[in-house]
Design a protein around this motif. Structure first.
Motif, PDB file in Angstrom:
ATOM      1  N   LEU A  59      -2.940  67.288 -42.541  1.00 56.67           N
ATOM      2  CA  LEU A  59      -2.435  66.708 -43.680  1.00 56.67           C
ATOM      3  C   LEU A  59      -4.053  65.933 -43.166  1.00 56.67           C
ATOM      4  N   SER A  60      -4.335  65.185 -43.713  1.00 60.68           N
ATOM      5  CA  SER A  60      -4.770  63.782 -43.657  1.00 60.68           C
ATOM      6  C   SER A  60      -4.636  61.960 -43.282  1.00 60.68           C
ATOM      7  N   GLY A  61      -5.655  61.413 -42.626  1.00 56.00           N
ATOM      8  CA  GLY A  61      -4.969  60.987 -42.448  1.00 56.00           C
ATOM      9  C   GLY A  61      -4.729  59.291 -43.599  1.00 56.00           C
ATOM     10  N   ILE A  62      -3.909  59.107 -43.422  1.00 57.08           N
ATOM     11  CA  ILE A  62      -4.280  57.575 -44.742  1.00 57.08           C
ATOM     12  C   ILE A  62      -5.613  57.387 -45.160  1.00 57.08           C
ATOM     13  N   ILE A  63      -6.836  56.864 -44.234  1.00 56.60           N
ATOM     14  CA  ILE A  63      -7.439  55.608 -44.273  1.00 56.60           C
ATOM     15  C   ILE A  63      -9.013  56.378 -43.943  1.00 56.60           C
ATOM     16  N   ASP A  64      -8.749  58.109 -43.759  1.00 61.07           N
ATOM     17  CA  ASP A  64     -10.201  58.468 -43.159  1.00 61.07           C
ATOM     18  C   ASP A  64     -10.881  59.442 -44.323  1.00 61.07           C
ATOM     19  N   GLU A  65     -10.656  58.973 -45.800  1.00 58.97           N
ATOM     20  CA  GLU A  65     -11.014  59.892 -46.919  1.00 58.97           C
ATOM     21  C   GLU A  65     -11.610  59.053 -47.821  1.00 58.97           C
ATOM     22  N   ALA A  66     -12.796  59.152 -48.328  1.00 55.97           N
ATOM     23  CA  ALA A  66     -13.122  58.206 -49.304  1.00 55.97           C
ATOM     24  C   ALA A  66     -13.351  58.909 -50.843  1.00 55.97           C
ATOM     25  N   TYR A  67     -14.534  58.423 -51.289  1.00 55.65           N
ATOM     26  CA  TYR A  67     -15.344  59.983 -52.341  1.00 55.65           C
ATOM     27  C   TYR A  67     -15.797  58.838 -53.554  1.00 55.65           C
ATOM     28  N   GLY A  68     -16.155  58.886 -54.241  1.00 56.34           N
ATOM     29  CA  GLY A  68     -17.493  57.658 -55.080  1.00 56.34           C
ATOM     30  C   GLY A  68     -18.077  59.079 -56.291  1.00 56.34           C
ATOM     31  N   GLY A  69     -18.653  58.636 -56.715  1.00 54.09           N
ATOM     32  CA  GLY A  69     -19.820  59.133 -57.697  1.00 54.09           C
ATOM     33  C   GLY A  69     -19.946  58.762 -58.774  1.00 54.09           C
ATOM     34  N   PHE A  70     -20.614  59.117 -60.355  1.00 49.18           N
ATOM     35  CA  PHE A  70     -21.084  58.560 -61.399  1.00 49.18           C
ATOM     36  C   PHE A  70     -20.478  59.726 -63.010  1.00 49.18           C
ATOM     37  N   LEU A  71     -19.903  58.832 -63.152  1.00 47.99           N
ATOM     38  CA  LEU A  71     -19.324  59.322 -64.615  1.00 47.99           C
ATOM     39  C   LEU A  71     -19.605  58.303 -66.303  1.00 47.99           C
ATOM     40  N   ILE A  72     -20.335  59.403 -66.031  1.00 53.00           N
ATOM     41  CA  ILE A  72     -20.538  59.765 -68.192  1.00 53.00           C
ATOM     42  C   ILE A  72     -19.359  60.488 -68.799  1.00 53.00           C
ATOM     43  N   GLU A  73     -19.202  59.067 -69.990  1.00 54.07           N
ATOM     44  CA  GLU A  73     -17.491  59.844 -71.145  1.00 54.07           C
ATOM     45  C   GLU A  73     -18.275  59.811 -72.047  1.00 54.07           C
ATOM     46  N   LYS A  74     -17.567  60.824 -73.019  1.00 53.08           N
ATOM     47  CA  LYS A  74     -17.789  60.615 -75.020  1.00 53.08           C
ATOM     48  C   LYS A  74     -16.390  60.580 -75.119  1.00 53.08           C
ATOM     49  N   GLN A  75     -16.649  59.779 -76.053  1.00 50.18           N
ATOM     50  CA  GLN A  75     -15.570  59.984 -77.256  1.00 50.18           C
ATOM     51  C   GLN A  75     -15.903  60.503 -78.177  1.00 50.18           C
ATOM     52  N   ILE A  76     -14.780  61.210 -78.266  1.00 47.06           N
ATOM     53  CA  ILE A  76     -14.709  62.837 -78.792  1.00 47.06           C
ATOM     54  C   ILE A  76     -13.868  61.684 -80.804  1.00 47.06           C
ATOM     55  N   SER A  77     -12.925  61.129 -80.291  1.00 47.07           N
ATOM     56  CA  SER A  77     -12.236  61.221 -81.788  1.00 47.07           C
ATOM     57  C   SER A  77     -11.845  59.258 -80.653  1.00 47.07           C
ATOM     58  N   PRO A  78     -10.592  58.696 -81.501  1.00 46.62           N
ATOM     59  CA  PRO A  78     -10.179  57.666 -82.112  1.00 46.62           C
ATOM     60  C   PRO A  78      -9.320  57.277 -80.206  1.00 46.62           C
ATOM     61  N   LYS A  79      -8.513  58.720 -79.927  1.00 50.23           N
ATOM     62  CA  LYS A  79      -8.262  58.180 -79.140  1.00 50.23           C
ATOM     63  C   LYS A  79      -8.417  59.582 -77.968  1.00 50.23           C
ATOM     64  N   SER A  80      -9.201  60.213 -78.282  1.00 53.51           N
ATOM     65  CA  SER A  80      -9.709  61.587 -77.202  1.00 53.51           C
ATOM     66  C   SER A  80     -11.083  61.500 -76.668  1.00 53.51           C
ATOM     67  N   TYR A  81     -11.050  61.389 -74.893  1.00 51.44           N
ATOM     68  CA  TYR A  81     -12.245  61.850 -74.518  1.00 51.44           C
ATOM     69  C   TYR A  81     -12.903  62.859 -73.545  1.00 51.44           C
ATOM     70  N   ILE A  82     -14.190  62.985 -73.768  1.00 49.16           N
ATOM     71  CA  ILE A  82     -14.558  64.413 -72.426  1.00 49.16           C
ATOM     72  C   ILE A  82     -15.388  63.608 -71.143  1.00 49.16           C
ATOM     73  N   GLN A  83     -14.666  63.506 -70.196  1.00 50.30           N
ATOM     74  CA  GLN A  83     -15.081  62.793 -69.517  1.00 50.30           C
ATOM     75  C   GLN A  83     -16.005  63.673 -68.046  1.00 50.30           C
TER      76      GLN A  83
END
Length: 190
Positions: A59-83
């Motif tokens: 099990l990892s420690g509480i603060i010794d892991e992180a993540y980061g990245g980019f996001l592309i999100e396409k809306q395909i209907s009034p309430k739905s998206y592909i991310q």
């Protein structure tokens, strides 16, 4: 080489998935494509076995892991998206390059559910004496919830279940490790 009917069907699956997605994207042309960045904290649960075949891991420690990245999100209907979110996950010892592909659905006011597969790759060098990388490529399944704070910010929490036995830890003697990840973070949309 003899091919069975099931292997031919499996090979045709990506083609039929592509054909199925074309009408969705044609219909969704009236909706915006959004870009952003996301970052946050990981908490990893490494499920493995010991040299006797008994459950083991880390099990990892509480603060010794992180993540980061980019996001592309396409809306395909009034309430739905592909991310799609290419990210780098920094753990205590192993780095993962990840590609989650989410279906996002706004189910209540500013709350949305995220669900989909995540591909991951270990780019670290094999010379590390502590780890043996069985498979550099792995697959996980993700589910999560996000909350829209404003047009530019959301907060999210996701759970990822690893399906691929990716590495062995030779010093702590656990083997055939699969990584489950609990994640909380912030997304900023441009």
């Amino acid at each position: 080489m003899i091919f069975s009917d099931s292997s031919i069907k499996i090979r045709k699956l990506p083609f039929f998935m592509f054909l199925y997605c074309i009408p969705i994207f044609i219909n969704s042309q009236n909706y915006p494509l959004k870009f952003g960045i996301k970052a946050g904290w990981n908490y990893s649960n490494i499920n493995a076995i010991d040299e006797y075949g008994n459950p083991s891991g880390y099990l990892s420690g509480i603060i010794d892991e992180a993540y980061g990245g980019f996001l592309i999100e396409k809306q395909i209907s009034p309430k739905s998206y592909i991310q799609v979110t290419p990210t780098v996950s920094f753990t205590e010892s192993v780095t993962f390059i990840e590609l989650p592909i989410y279906f996002k659905y706004n189910f209540y006011n500013k709350f949305s559910i995220l669900v989909g597969p995540k591909l991951n790759y270990i780019p670290d060098e094999q010379y590390n004496n502590f780890y043996y990388f069985r498979k550099r490529f792995g697959v996980s399944g993700d589910i999560g919830v996000d909350y829209k704070i404003s047009n530019h910010f959301t907060i999210e929490g996701t759970i990822s279940k690893g399906f691929t036995k990716q590495f062995d830890q030779l010093v702590l003697t656990y083997y055939e490790a699969k990584r489950d990840v609990y994640r909380i973070g912030v997304t900023y949309y441009f």
